[in-house]
Design an enzyme around this catalytic site. Sequence first.
Site, PDB file in Angstrom:
ATOM      1  N   SER A   1       0.745  -1.303   0.019  1.00 38.33           N
ATOM      2  CA  SER A   1       0.146  -0.152   0.040  1.00 38.33           C
ATOM      3  C   SER A   1       0.782   1.306   0.090  1.00 38.33           C
ATOM      4  CB  SER A   1      -0.938  -0.042   1.172  1.00 38.33           C
ATOM      5  OG  SER A   1      -1.844  -1.149   1.264  1.00 38.33           O
TER       6      SER A   1
ATOM      7  N   LYS B   1      -8.183   3.281   6.555  1.00 38.45           N
ATOM      8  CA  LYS B   1      -7.342   4.250   6.250  1.00 38.45           C
ATOM      9  C   LYS B   1      -8.035   5.483   6.259  1.00 38.45           C
ATOM     10  CE  LYS B   1      -4.316   1.034   3.696  1.00 38.45           C
ATOM     11  NZ  LYS B   1      -3.777   0.454   2.472  1.00 38.45           N
TER      12      LYS B   1
END
EC number: 3.4.21.53
Length: 791
Positions: free
Chosen positions: A676, A719
């Site tokens: 990521s 997130k």
Amino acid sequence: MNSPQQDTSRDYIVIPLSETVVYPETRTKLQVETAIGEALIAAMKSDGSAYAVGLTAKSGAEDSADALYSTGNLLMIAHVQPSNDGYLIFAHATRRVKAVTLLERDGQFYAVCEPLPDVPDLDEGDRAEMLANVRAAVHEISGNFQGSEQFTRPVDRMESIDQIMGFVMPFLPIGVAEKQSLLEIASVRERYTAFLRILVNLNESINLRIEVAKKANEKVGKANREAMLREQLRVIQEELNGCEGSSGEENYRERIERSTMPEGVRKKALAELKKLETGGSQHHESQGIRNYLDLLLDLPWTVEKKSIDIEEARRVLESNHNGLEKVKERIVQHLAVMKLKEEKQGSILLFAGPPGTGKTSLGRSIADALGREYVRISLGGVKDEAEIRGHRRTYVGSLPGRIIQGMKRAGAKNPVFILDEVDKLAVSYSGDPASALLEVLDPEQNSTFSDHYLEVPYDLSDVLFIATANSLATIPAPLLDRMELIEISGYTKNEKFAIAKDHLLPETLEEHGLDAGMLQIEDEALAAIIDRYTREAGVRTLKKQLARIARHVSAKVVSGTVDLPVVVTPEMLPEILGRETVRPDVARKENPPGVVTGLAWTPVGGDILFIEGTFMPGKGKLTLTGQLGDVMKESAQISLSLIRSRLAAIATGFDFFASDVHIHVPAGATPKDGPSAGVTLFTALASLVTGRTVDPTVAMTGEVTLSGAVLPVGGIKEKVLAAHRAGIRTVILPRENERDLEDVPEDVRSDLAFVTVETIEDVLREALGIELHGPVVPYAGKNRCVPAHNL
């Protein structure tokens, strides 16, 4: 050449004998190591013959010179042949010798020996009589065993007691020390007498054991006769007393006939009851049979049909749980399918999510909504297959498995069965419990679940199984495939606030003997506890902090030093809870070139991370620090390659071949890994080589490829929530993750701006304001590149 009988000064190879004592005039076969075998072969080739000294090793001693007895035999080697573990030698023990000196060379022992002559104190007449006595003793011992002719026939052909001694002694159950002491006796008379004494004692021991065995068999036969007579006496007494003592077995028979168990199970129960009746109450299996019959009679075998009220189920879920809207909707859908089918539920649910997010309590709420019994077993640390399938009844202390025990506790055939911590099953020599669960959690197989203790199929298809797990990584793929996954992510700040206010605080007050008239917590204080004293996806730590406040107030109330009600404000929290335990990462006021804000997923929710880059004079080396995993390191390498291929033309003043690049991710003690951070690493390097800064209120996530594509990643909800908590205003996401924004609460989505990207050109445009029209490829000349579209 001196004969070995005359040469006492030469050194002989020592053959260590383990658990073996060789006697003179004996032909023997020995297994030796490769080095000894090769040395003997070399001696035979050079001298035409080979001799060695056989010395017996002391029991339990280590491999050293002191571990060998000094008295042994001089062995004339007749033949040496290779074997799987070294060499096999055929030797003749010529005479007794004593090792005067033991030497060790190249890992082998050598001995300087002196002969040990026998004391000839036995005349020919006594020798012949002694030989006859020895043969008779051997025959008497062998007569206790069938097929002993093969053993006694060679003894009859031997002409000396030494030969018989060498032939018989390896078979006698005496220790090495006693065998060695027999070899060391110099007097022929004493040695033969000691050997005969050993044979006589062994014969007496064998006869004694045979006599004891006969008496034991007679005693067992007598006990069996007594047991049979007692059983007959009991039957006679029952007949005389009008069968007053037969209530136990007759009660079992009546209960079996009245039960609702299937016909096959009924036949099994009646067969076991027959064993109990014929064996009697004194039979050693009677208690085990009673326990087995009790289990069959206590297990539920039929289902009471209950209509499922969908609206009631929805109401119970809403009242017991705040948030988790998609999860609750999925549960309601599952219950609706069960209502339409009216029989089996057709699937097994798996609640997966961080600790403290209410997975187990959701199962209890489902049981309440359905009006069913609730059963829970914890599988954490279970490493024995018998915990699932039970022990076979042939074992002492055998028990059914946890599944059958849970069904017995429930008393209903269709309970809500919670399999807690299914991801923490272990594997050991006792079997794989996860594999045993395959049959339990397969709707196509669990209608005939087989428990080793139960021995008859049991139908589990009416049970609503709900498994819980914190991580999917440790669940075997075949087991995971049999369950329908419902992921439970962390709670938002607003959801935590509502849960604390509506559920946790009232529960905490009740647990500590308080009420709203004694303790009140202001909303601002509750929000401060969530922000500054808890860092988790669930609410378990939040409840612990509320319990600390309740204990603090309880002590004040008991001491009478406080006026009621006690109202907790944000200013009182440091006094009650201590210093703040959470230092949340927040967006910086400004970022220098080379620093970019990224987004990360953690087991307790999302977080932001800062990726920092700098450069220094060097040779183009890339240095990575911050406990990065292999995948993250590869993302950094890909990012550097992309920078060199795409930005070489516009990164004026930056020499890739004369500069070392260092990338660091703070919180260096925390391991980090995953794809990521690819976009963030690329943007940090781009900012570093161009000297442009990235807006500190912009955060990003996404995987990059070497071709410049931005791929989707997971954990978008966590997130985004982390970005919202940290004060981020713009989030850059892969375009394929746009659909995941539906999972983000509306109040969070409205506060953030989302930019979706497909390529690194989109990332550079949004983060640094750089427009790229295509890749850059090199041409002749060091550090000289040109955009591909200009070629």
